[in-house]
Design a protein around this motif. Structure first.
Motif, mmCIF file in Angstrom:
data_model
loop_
_atom_site.group_PDB
_atom_site.id
_atom_site.type_symbol
_atom_site.label_atom_id
_atom_site.label_comp_id
_atom_site.label_asym_id
_atom_site.label_seq_id
_atom_site.Cartn_x
_atom_site.Cartn_y
_atom_site.Cartn_z
ATOM 1 N N THR A 62 18.869 9.479 19.575
ATOM 2 C CA THR A 62 17.998 9.946 18.493
ATOM 3 C C THR A 62 16.977 8.896 18.087
ATOM 4 O O THR A 62 15.775 9.183 17.969
ATOM 5 N N ALA A 63 17.430 7.677 17.846
ATOM 6 C CA ALA A 63 16.555 6.638 17.303
ATOM 7 C C ALA A 63 15.334 6.396 18.182
ATOM 8 O O ALA A 63 14.232 6.169 17.676
ATOM 9 N N ALA A 64 15.532 6.473 19.486
ATOM 10 C CA ALA A 64 14.414 6.234 20.412
ATOM 11 C C ALA A 64 13.368 7.332 20.342
ATOM 12 O O ALA A 64 12.229 7.135 20.788
ATOM 13 N N ARG A 65 13.729 8.496 19.791
ATOM 14 C CA ARG A 65 12.818 9.642 19.737
ATOM 15 C C ARG A 65 12.214 9.859 18.353
ATOM 16 O O ARG A 65 11.402 10.766 18.172
ATOM 17 N N LEU A 66 12.618 9.072 17.366
ATOM 18 C CA LEU A 66 12.099 9.208 16.008
ATOM 19 C C LEU A 66 10.848 8.364 15.813
ATOM 20 O O LEU A 66 10.733 7.272 16.359
ATOM 21 N N THR A 67 9.919 8.885 15.009
ATOM 22 C CA THR A 67 8.812 8.057 14.519
ATOM 23 C C THR A 67 9.103 7.569 13.108
ATOM 24 O O THR A 67 8.620 6.517 12.708
ATOM 25 N N HIS A 68 9.900 8.343 12.349
ATOM 26 C CA HIS A 68 10.190 8.011 10.953
ATOM 27 C C HIS A 68 11.653 8.328 10.639
ATOM 28 O O HIS A 68 12.194 9.343 11.092
ATOM 29 N N LEU A 69 12.244 7.471 9.811
ATOM 30 C CA LEU A 69 13.592 7.686 9.293
ATOM 31 C C LEU A 69 13.514 7.727 7.775
ATOM 32 O O LEU A 69 13.027 6.780 7.144
ATOM 33 N N ASN A 70 13.978 8.818 7.165
ATOM 34 C CA ASN A 70 14.059 8.930 5.707
ATOM 35 C C ASN A 70 15.498 8.709 5.277
ATOM 36 O O ASN A 70 16.397 9.439 5.716
ATOM 37 N N TYR A 71 15.705 7.723 4.420
ATOM 38 C CA TYR A 71 17.054 7.413 3.945
ATOM 39 C C TYR A 71 17.276 8.098 2.609
ATOM 40 O O TYR A 71 16.575 7.832 1.627
ATOM 41 N N ALA A 72 18.276 8.993 2.558
ATOM 42 C CA ALA A 72 18.500 9.840 1.390
ATOM 43 C C ALA A 72 19.864 9.529 0.745
ATOM 44 O O ALA A 72 20.864 9.519 1.440
ATOM 45 N N PHE A 73 19.871 9.272 -0.572
ATOM 46 C CA PHE A 73 18.815 9.353 -1.571
ATOM 47 C C PHE A 73 18.986 8.227 -2.584
ATOM 48 O O PHE A 73 20.096 7.813 -2.880
ATOM 49 N N SER A 74 17.864 7.815 -3.200
ATOM 50 C CA SER A 74 17.888 7.090 -4.460
ATOM 51 C C SER A 74 17.832 8.111 -5.584
ATOM 52 O O SER A 74 17.185 9.147 -5.448
ATOM 53 N N PHE A 75 18.511 7.826 -6.687
ATOM 54 C CA PHE A 75 18.471 8.690 -7.865
ATOM 55 C C PHE A 75 17.581 8.063 -8.941
ATOM 56 O O PHE A 75 17.060 6.958 -8.790
ATOM 57 N N LEU A 76 17.418 8.788 -10.044
ATOM 58 C CA LEU A 76 16.691 8.319 -11.220
ATOM 59 C C LEU A 76 17.636 8.315 -12.408
ATOM 60 O O LEU A 76 18.490 9.214 -12.534
ATOM 61 N N ASP A 77 17.492 7.328 -13.294
ATOM 62 C CA ASP A 77 18.266 7.361 -14.530
ATOM 63 C C ASP A 77 17.539 8.210 -15.572
ATOM 64 O O ASP A 77 16.471 8.772 -15.290
ATOM 65 N N GLU A 78 18.093 8.323 -16.761
ATOM 66 C CA GLU A 78 17.543 9.235 -17.772
ATOM 67 C C GLU A 78 16.135 8.852 -18.193
ATOM 68 O O GLU A 78 15.340 9.712 -18.571
ATOM 69 N N GLN A 79 15.804 7.568 -18.075
ATOM 70 C CA GLN A 79 14.448 7.114 -18.405
ATOM 71 C C GLN A 79 13.479 7.316 -17.234
ATOM 72 O O GLN A 79 12.285 7.053 -17.356
ATOM 73 N N GLY A 80 14.014 7.765 -16.102
ATOM 74 C CA GLY A 80 13.176 8.042 -14.951
ATOM 75 C C GLY A 80 13.008 6.875 -14.001
ATOM 76 O O GLY A 80 12.178 6.931 -13.089
ATOM 77 N N LYS A 81 13.795 5.838 -14.157
ATOM 78 C CA LYS A 81 13.685 4.679 -13.281
ATOM 79 C C LYS A 81 14.628 4.804 -12.084
ATOM 80 O O LYS A 81 15.687 5.422 -12.178
ATOM 81 N N CYS A 82 14.244 4.196 -10.964
ATOM 82 C CA CYS A 82 15.037 4.281 -9.745
ATOM 83 C C CYS A 82 16.351 3.514 -9.877
ATOM 84 O O CYS A 82 16.390 2.396 -10.413
ATOM 85 N N VAL A 83 17.426 4.121 -9.378
ATOM 86 C CA VAL A 83 18.730 3.471 -9.299
ATOM 87 C C VAL A 83 19.364 3.839 -7.960
ATOM 88 O O VAL A 83 19.025 4.861 -7.358
#
Length: 432
Positions: A62-83
């Motif tokens: 797979t890796a040899a055939r990908l152009t992009h890898l999306n790593y899922a997921f970062s969440f948001l806290d109640e103030q909307g900041k990344c965690v």
């Protein structure tokens, strides 16, 4: 003029000229050598019950055939900041040698471990691969509306995400320990101005605020890129549902801000409905009882009609299937009543292709295919699975190629077999 003042002048100029100028540096950096993107989502939790580390993507081709890898997921806290939604999986778990991309076990005291270190190793092995941090998802979009609400909240949100994932400043680790892992940000807000998972905060102004949030990302990514002498990309995952599309997105404008968008090409139907149906057909099957109907053609045309450029539509294909049980034994199970989701390995009503392929010819399951509409399913008289095998994946890849779209997106990479049946079919259909 100092470098700092020169960078500020570039940003100010981009703001004054408009959106398209602000995003222009990103356009030439996100294609593979063949011109079509192949974007795969790798899920943080793949290392648990599925026991599929990133090394699996090397071993099955797979890796040899990908152009992009999306790593899922970062969440948001109640103030909307990344965690981080799972620090252990993201950057704390030590990988043994047999699961490591480079074949070496993580050592106590090293600055970075977990999936992020494995992504770093993957990029060293495949230097053309670009990796993005994907923020949100179905269970992680609760506070996106808070993040996008005001100029101050947008700036704070983007700053937190850039600091954490692009500058690599992770809690408890040395400053910059994860810098260089990610080449951009993928926003997976499900969905602006439309209900997603129960409990999500939804506001009518989300539609306009999503555009403003993208613009804030572009400004801060441009500043960071100038400092780092590199380009950072910005993408988003967008819905197949036309109602959600119209309620939540200023389509023509947001595509000017995005490097590209991954568009949902699956989940047209599922066990939230009682009637069995296809989840990813290219064309509407004859006899489909639903209104309005759903198909890949319909979804792509909807985006084009709203001003999305073809070459920025990266169309999604599923490496999993959806299933019903208690199905009426008529019409080979298609368009029939059911009693509920089919039993499955990890989640009722959904299972990976690598699991479903083993049902063919067992326990009464027969494979059925609609070559005209472009979909396949399994049925044994009572249980029905809609899924994509290599034949259908290759057919979808040809559809993407023939429509001159920007490439294909995979949800998700842990669904393929040990010999990469689906990624090979996708690659073959896109390239030839």
């Amino acid at each position: 003029m100092s470098r700092k003042r020169w960078g500020a002048a570039i940003v100010a100029g981009a703001l004054s000229i408009g959106l398209s100028v602000a995003v222009s540096p990103a356009q030439a950096h996100d294609h593979g050598s063949g011109g079509a993107r192949t974007v795969g989502y790798y899920t943080q939790w793949s290392i648990y019950d599925r026991n599929i580390p990133l090394k699996y993507l090397v071993d099955n081709g797979t890796a040899a055939r990908l152009t992009h890898l999306n790593y899922a997921f970062s969440f948001l806290d109640e103030q909307g900041k990344c965690v981080s939604s799972d620090a252990w999986a993201d950057y704390q778990r030590p990988f043994p040698a047999e699961q490591a991309v480079n074949g070496k076990a993580d050592e106590a005291g090293q600055a970075l471990m977990g999936n992020l270190n494995q992504i770093k190793q993957l990029k060293q092995k495949f230097p053309k691969l670009r990796a993005y941090i994907s923020i949100g998802g179905w269970t992680g979009s609760k506070y996106f509306s808070n993040a996008a609400l005001t100029a101050e909240s947008r700036a704070a949100h983007v700053k937190s995400c850039v600091d954490m994932w692009l500058k690599g400043n992770l809690p408890g680790l040395p400053a910059g320990a994860a810098k260089g892992v990610f080449d951009g940000v993928d926003l997976d807000w499900e969905w602006p101005s439309t209900d997603g998972a129960p409990g999500n905060i939804v506001r009518p102004e989300d539609k306009r605020n999503f555009t403003k949030l993208l613009f804030e990302y572009r400004v801060q990514l441009l500043k960071l890129g100038f400092t780092d002498r590199r380009t950072y990309d910005l993408t988003a995952f967008l819905p197949a549902n036309r109602g959600a599309l119209d309620r939540g997105y200023e389509v023509k404008t947001i595509f000017k801000l995005l490097t590209f968008a991954t568009v949902q090409g699956y989940d047209y139907h599922g066990t939230w409905e009682q009637i069995t149906n296809q989840q990813s057909a290219i064309r509407t099957p004859e006899g489909d009882p639903t209104s309005p109907p759903d198909s890949s053609e319909i979804v792509v045309d909807a985006y084009l009609e709203r001003g999305a450029p073809k070459n920025k539509i990266v169309f999604g294909v599923p490496f999993y299937g959806r299933g019903w049980t208690g199905v009426t034994n008529q019409n080979n199970g298609l368009f029939q009543q059911s009693t509920g989701p089919a039993p499955a390995t990890f989640e009722p009503g959904a299972d990976d292709y690598r699991v479903l392929k083993n049902l063919v010819g067992k326990d009464g399951y027969q494979l059925h295919r609609d070559d005209k509409a472009g979909h396949a399913w399994l049925f044994n008289g009572t249980t029905f699975w809609t899924f994509d095998d290599p034949t259908e994946i290759k057919r979808k890849a040809r559809f993407i190629r023939d429509r001159r779209l920007g490439g294909a997106m995979i949800w998700s990479l842990d669904g393929d077999t040990t010999d990469g049946e689906l990624i090979k079919a996708l690659d073959s259909g896109l390239r030839r």
